[in-house]
Design a protein around this motif. Sequence first.
Motif, PDB file in Angstrom:
ATOM      1  N   GLN A 109      65.891  54.115  73.658  1.00  0.00           N
ATOM      2  CA  GLN A 109      66.323  53.700  72.325  1.00  0.00           C
ATOM      3  C   GLN A 109      66.824  52.266  72.334  1.00  0.00           C
ATOM      4  OE1 GLN A 109      69.725  55.741  70.757  1.00  0.00           O
ATOM      5  NE2 GLN A 109      69.213  55.282  68.637  1.00  0.00           N
TER       6      GLN A 109
ATOM      7  N   GLN B  88      63.965  49.987  72.443  1.00  0.00           N
ATOM      8  CA  GLN B  88      63.256  49.952  71.163  1.00  0.00           C
ATOM      9  C   GLN B  88      63.906  48.984  70.187  1.00  0.00           C
ATOM     10  OE1 GLN B  88      63.148  53.715  69.127  1.00  0.00           O
ATOM     11  NE2 GLN B  88      62.266  52.834  67.262  1.00  0.00           N
TER      12      GLN B  88
ATOM     13  N   GLU C  79      62.367  45.536  68.744  1.00  0.00           N
ATOM     14  CA  GLU C  79      62.182  45.333  67.309  1.00  0.00           C
ATOM     15  C   GLU C  79      62.840  44.037  66.845  1.00  0.00           C
ATOM     16  OE1 GLU C  79      61.894  50.004  65.802  1.00  0.00           O
ATOM     17  OE2 GLU C  79      63.737  48.837  65.502  1.00  0.00           O
TER      18      GLU C  79
ATOM     19  N   ILE D 180      55.623  46.322  62.173  1.00  0.00           N
ATOM     20  CA  ILE D 180      56.207  46.830  63.417  1.00  0.00           C
ATOM     21  C   ILE D 180      56.294  48.351  63.372  1.00  0.00           C
ATOM     22  CG2 ILE D 180      58.282  46.834  64.841  1.00  0.00           C
ATOM     23  CD1 ILE D 180      58.799  43.984  63.893  1.00  0.00           C
ATOM     24  N   ILE D 181      56.700  48.905  62.228  1.00  0.00           N
ATOM     25  CA  ILE D 181      56.759  50.357  62.101  1.00  0.00           C
ATOM     26  C   ILE D 181      55.370  50.962  62.253  1.00  0.00           C
ATOM     27  CG2 ILE D 181      57.273  52.234  60.504  1.00  0.00           C
ATOM     28  CD1 ILE D 181      59.494  50.554  59.356  1.00  0.00           C
TER      29      ILE D 181
ATOM     30  N   PHE E 238      52.874  49.722  64.024  1.00  0.00           N
ATOM     31  CA  PHE E 238      52.530  49.672  65.445  1.00  0.00           C
ATOM     32  C   PHE E 238      53.195  50.814  66.209  1.00  0.00           C
ATOM     33  CE2 PHE E 238      51.733  44.822  65.281  1.00  0.00           C
ATOM     34  CZ  PHE E 238      50.411  45.057  64.929  1.00  0.00           C
ATOM     35  N   GLU E 239      54.466  51.065  65.902  1.00  0.00           N
ATOM     36  CA  GLU E 239      55.170  52.139  66.586  1.00  0.00           C
ATOM     37  C   GLU E 239      54.520  53.489  66.305  1.00  0.00           C
ATOM     38  OE1 GLU E 239      59.163  51.852  65.257  1.00  0.00           O
ATOM     39  OE2 GLU E 239      59.688  50.172  66.563  1.00  0.00           O
ATOM     40  N   GLY E 240      54.129  53.712  65.052  1.00  0.00           N
ATOM     41  CA  GLY E 240      53.487  54.980  64.714  1.00  0.00           C
ATOM     42  C   GLY E 240      52.130  55.144  65.378  1.00  0.00           C
TER      43      GLY E 240
ATOM     44  N   TRP F  72      50.971  53.649  68.217  1.00  0.00           N
ATOM     45  CA  TRP F  72      51.108  53.837  69.648  1.00  0.00           C
ATOM     46  C   TRP F  72      51.731  55.190  69.975  1.00  0.00           C
ATOM     47  CZ3 TRP F  72      48.428  51.362  72.990  1.00  0.00           C
ATOM     48  CH2 TRP F  72      48.034  50.041  72.749  1.00  0.00           C
ATOM     49  N   GLY F  73      52.653  55.656  69.158  1.00  0.00           N
ATOM     50  CA  GLY F  73      53.211  56.986  69.383  1.00  0.00           C
ATOM     51  C   GLY F  73      52.166  58.080  69.225  1.00  0.00           C
TER      52      GLY F  73
ATOM     53  N   ASN G  98      63.024  54.951  59.707  1.00  0.00           N
ATOM     54  CA  ASN G  98      62.523  53.761  60.403  1.00  0.00           C
ATOM     55  C   ASN G  98      62.521  52.537  59.494  1.00  0.00           C
ATOM     56  OD1 ASN G  98      62.021  54.958  62.936  1.00  0.00           O
ATOM     57  ND2 ASN G  98      60.099  55.819  62.201  1.00  0.00           N
TER      58      ASN G  98
END
Length: 216
Positions: free
Chosen positions: A11, A14, A18, A32-33, A35-37, A39-40, A94
């Motif tokens: 965390q 992260q 960010e 950015i959100i 990209f996180e989604g 890659w997750g 997020n």
Amino acid sequence: MSLALSGQLVQAAQVIAEEWLLTDMDLPGMQIIGFEGVWGAVLMLLVAFPMFYLMPGQDGGRFEDEGDTMTMISNSNSLVSALLVFAFSCTTYNMAGICVTGALSAVHRVMLEAFRTCIVWAFGLSVHYFYDPNSKFGEVWTPYSILEVGGFVFVVFGQAIYGIMIRIPGLTYPEGSEPKMMESPGSIRNLASPLPPDYEGQERSKPAEFTTEGLE
């Protein structure tokens, strides 16, 4: 304990990443959100789900049977509704977090998340003692609860001291870290003042006066 510490490290990485992407790379928060989604989802589909399917467990001999999970979801409207609410809450969480990081800093975001934990804990205590002692959402005050309170206060004060929101006498701080009066959080982050500069020994330019000359 090791899993909890590992989760805290992830965390922390992260929120630092960010803030770096927002400030140094100047990427939009929504990007950015996204990209996180992405890659997750890729990691879950290509790594986690196959690994859980091959690991032994109590779900039909597997740790997680994704096929059986999809069957249960397709036959239960309650599960579909819960998944939609969960996805909506994660999205708004997020978005709010990235906005706080962009407007203030990662330290402020971590402090707000610590307050979120405190609010949830206080809600559980209030449910048990003021609403229904037998509710599954309630929580009992135990001899170790005072240790939780002390840990929470220690974390919040540590974050505030690190973020120079609380100054300790006798310690030295970087020049220019003292917030000026009438500055917004965004201007503090960008090291900009919302007021026009007042140069010593120089007169400020006066606004041009409106005249009717030439209009006749």
